[in-house]
Design an enzyme around this catalytic site. Structure first.
Site, PDB file in Angstrom:
ATOM      1  N   GLU A  47      -3.352  12.597   1.612  1.00 17.66           N
ATOM      2  CA  GLU A  47      -2.711  11.511   2.080  1.00 17.66           C
ATOM      3  C   GLU A  47      -1.232  11.678   1.895  1.00 17.66           C
ATOM      4  O   GLU A  47      -0.759  11.896   0.558  1.00 17.66           O
ATOM      5  CB  GLU A  47      -3.094  10.129   1.915  1.00 17.66           C
ATOM      6  CG  GLU A  47      -2.451   8.964   2.248  1.00 17.66           C
ATOM      7  CD  GLU A  47      -2.831   7.782   1.667  1.00 17.66           C
ATOM      8  OE1 GLU A  47      -3.058   7.636   0.219  1.00 17.66           O
ATOM      9  OE2 GLU A  47      -2.719   6.415   2.257  1.00 17.66           O
ATOM     10  N   ASN A 110       0.695   5.523   8.758  1.00 19.94           N
ATOM     11  CA  ASN A 110       0.138   6.602   7.852  1.00 19.94           C
ATOM     12  C   ASN A 110      -0.802   7.277   8.610  1.00 19.94           C
ATOM     13  O   ASN A 110      -2.023   7.031   8.891  1.00 19.94           O
ATOM     14  CB  ASN A 110      -0.324   5.519   6.705  1.00 19.94           C
ATOM     15  CG  ASN A 110      -0.690   6.420   5.543  1.00 19.94           C
ATOM     16  OD1 ASN A 110      -0.985   7.576   5.680  1.00 19.94           O
ATOM     17  ND2 ASN A 110      -1.158   5.739   4.488  1.00 19.94           N
ATOM     18  N   LYS A 127      -4.131   5.668   9.982  1.00 18.19           N
ATOM     19  CA  LYS A 127      -4.828   4.885   8.959  1.00 18.19           C
ATOM     20  C   LYS A 127      -5.000   3.412   9.588  1.00 18.19           C
ATOM     21  O   LYS A 127      -4.273   2.970   9.598  1.00 18.19           O
ATOM     22  CB  LYS A 127      -4.109   4.710   7.651  1.00 18.19           C
ATOM     23  CG  LYS A 127      -4.863   4.182   6.528  1.00 18.19           C
ATOM     24  CD  LYS A 127      -4.023   4.380   5.274  1.00 18.19           C
ATOM     25  CE  LYS A 127      -4.766   3.940   4.093  1.00 18.19           C
ATOM     26  NZ  LYS A 127      -3.874   4.068   2.736  1.00 18.19           N
ATOM     27  N   GLU A 146       1.981  -0.788   1.400  1.00 15.30           N
ATOM     28  CA  GLU A 146       1.690   0.101   2.783  1.00 15.30           C
ATOM     29  C   GLU A 146       1.796  -1.019   3.828  1.00 15.30           C
ATOM     30  O   GLU A 146       2.121  -0.604   5.204  1.00 15.30           O
ATOM     31  CB  GLU A 146       0.275   0.510   2.619  1.00 15.30           C
ATOM     32  CG  GLU A 146       0.035   1.837   1.836  1.00 15.30           C
ATOM     33  CD  GLU A 146      -1.202   2.638   2.220  1.00 15.30           C
ATOM     34  OE1 GLU A 146      -1.422   3.107   3.076  1.00 15.30           O
ATOM     35  OE2 GLU A 146      -1.804   2.921   1.124  1.00 15.30           O
ATOM     36  N   CYS A 172      -7.354   7.367   2.668  1.00 17.53           N
ATOM     37  CA  CYS A 172      -7.381   6.759   1.318  1.00 17.53           C
ATOM     38  C   CYS A 172      -8.154   5.267   1.404  1.00 17.53           C
ATOM     39  O   CYS A 172      -9.512   5.623   1.210  1.00 17.53           O
ATOM     40  CB  CYS A 172      -6.120   6.507   0.775  1.00 17.53           C
ATOM     41  SG  CYS A 172      -6.174   5.935  -0.658  1.00 17.53           S
ATOM     42  N   ASN A 197      -4.332   8.639  -2.363  1.00 15.47           N
ATOM     43  CA  ASN A 197      -3.292   8.386  -3.363  1.00 15.47           C
ATOM     44  C   ASN A 197      -3.874   7.048  -3.862  1.00 15.47           C
ATOM     45  O   ASN A 197      -3.602   6.187  -3.488  1.00 15.47           O
ATOM     46  CB  ASN A 197      -1.790   8.080  -2.780  1.00 15.47           C
ATOM     47  CG  ASN A 197      -1.158   9.303  -2.387  1.00 15.47           C
ATOM     48  OD1 ASN A 197      -0.687   9.739  -3.165  1.00 15.47           O
ATOM     49  ND2 ASN A 197      -1.265   9.768  -1.290  1.00 15.47           N
TER      50      ASN A 197
HETATM   51  N1  CDV Z   1      -3.309   4.697  -0.605  1.00 19.35           N
HETATM   52  C1  CDV Z   1      -4.356   3.855  -0.757  1.00 19.35           C
HETATM   53  O1  CDV Z   1      -4.940   3.498   0.129  1.00 19.35           O
HETATM   54  N2  CDV Z   1      -4.699   3.407  -1.764  1.00 19.35           N
HETATM   55  C2  CDV Z   1      -5.729   2.346  -2.451  1.00 19.35           C
HETATM   56  C3  CDV Z   1      -5.394   1.660  -3.437  1.00 19.35           C
HETATM   57  C4  CDV Z   1      -4.200   0.706  -3.278  1.00 19.35           C
HETATM   58  C5  CDV Z   1      -6.440   0.977  -3.832  1.00 19.35           C
HETATM   59  C6  CDV Z   1      -6.971   2.977  -2.461  1.00 19.35           C
HETATM   60  O2  CDV Z   1      -8.050   2.570  -1.995  1.00 19.35           O
HETATM   61  O3  CDV Z   1      -7.230   4.049  -3.068  1.00 19.35           O
END
Ligand code: CDV
Length: 318
Positions: A47, A110, A127, A146, A172, A197
């Site tokens: 990501e 995203n 996303k 975000e 993510c 991330n």
């Molecule tokens: N980049 C993300 O979506 N990170 C989230 C954190 C904030 C919990 C994740 O689900 O890994």
């Protein structure tokens, strides 16, 4: 026709705020070239793979903010990655911050894209589940903004016929939600490509920090098994601008087994030969949706957003 696919999962170590696109693209190309040497037909990057994970900061300088986004893809700076992919005949999936100025209002997503071995974009995903908050939390070492920097997806979870199979993407936090996999599972998905991330420190529930790796894997192993799909998940990890990011990128089989896992906290390519035909072992039996699903009982999943417990009733004395 064989449906064996050689895939790579390209974990990235930290990217600093001052790193140029050219520096990052050079690292991506090196991983793509290693993928070619190791026989990969497709490589998955994380990501927001072109920049540092900027949603950790509340930023005021709009020029700096805009500098983290891509106005076009490919751009002059990212074109070398697309050119190298075409020369090597290796496809890739990559996440980035997208600035969309095509409509009356500028929108920010995203985003991830799937690129074919001819260097052309096959599909784009935006996303769905944006975690964190939109307000400034000055007392936190690192924020998760975000909801401040991105709009939620307008595309949902499409899948594409590509690389001899049915492929989808998620980003993510999406990987933690069963709906992500099931919506794609209902379209027959055989490979879900994910970038992430994940900061180890969670200021809301610090007593869960030691569970980050466990939660990372359990959601993807369950999603893979319950939908009979492979999952490739690439982390951006290590000490990035003082924030420790989870690694442990994985390739997961439709049985839920991890077939490859990164062991470093830096740039690292893990690979596997995946046989898309084995998805049917799950899809045709344990999770044969047509035979066993009972959608007439699942209405609440789409009708209701938050949980509504039943009312408290007086149980009486006796
Ligand atoms: N980049 C993300 O979506 N990170 C989230 C954190 C904030 C919990 C994740 O689900 O890994």
């Amino acid at each position: 026709m064989t449906r064996k696919l050689d895939v790579g999962c390209a974990q990235l170590g930290p990217i600093s705020r001052s790193d140029s696109r050219a520096e990052v693209v050079a690292r991506l190309i090196a991983l793509l070239e290693e993928g070619k040497e190791r026989g990969c037909q497709l490589v998955v990057f994380p990501e927001l793979a072109l920049t540092t994970f900027f949603p950790r900061w509340w930023l005021d300088d709009q020029d700096e903010i805009d500098g983290f986004y891509e106005r076009q893809m490919p751009s002059p700076e990212t074109q070398p990655l697309f050119d190298r992919a075409r020369e090597l005949e290796v496809g890739f999936c990559i996440g980035y911050a997208e600035l969309d100025e095509s409509g009356p209002e500028t929108r920010r997503f995203n985003t991830s894209i799937l690129v074919g071995p001819d260097g052309r974009i096959i599909g784009k995903y935006r996303k769905v589940h944006l975690p964190g908050h939109s307000d400034q939390r000055e007392d936190w070492d690192f924020q998760h903004l975000e909801k401040h920097y991105f709009d939620a997806s307008d595309t949902g979870f499409p899948v594409w016929r590509a690389f001899g199979g049915i492929l989808g993407m998620a980003i993510c936090n999406d990987r933690r939600w069963p709906e992500t996999y099931r919506v794609m599972g209902l379209q027959g998905v055989e490979l879900v490509m994910i970038g992430y991330n994940t900061p180890i420190a969670d200021p809301e529930v610090p007593h869960h920090d030691h569970l980050q790796s466990f939660h990372n894997h359990i959601v993807m192993q369950a999603g893979a098994y319950q939908n009979g799909t492979f999952v490739i998940a690439a982390a951006k990890c290590g000490q990035e601008e003082g924030s420790t990011m989870l690694g442990q990128s994985v390739i997961v089989a439709p049985t839920g087994e991890i077939v490859a896992q990164a062991t470093s906290m830096g740039d690292e390519l893990i690979t596997a030969r995946i046989d898309l035909d084995i998805c049917a072992d799950i899809k045709n039996y344990m999770f044969n949706f047509e035979m066993h699903r009972q959608p007439q009982h699942y209405g609440l999943i789409v009708e209701r957003r938050g949980a509504v417990p039943p009312p408290l009733v007086d149980q009486g004395q006796g």
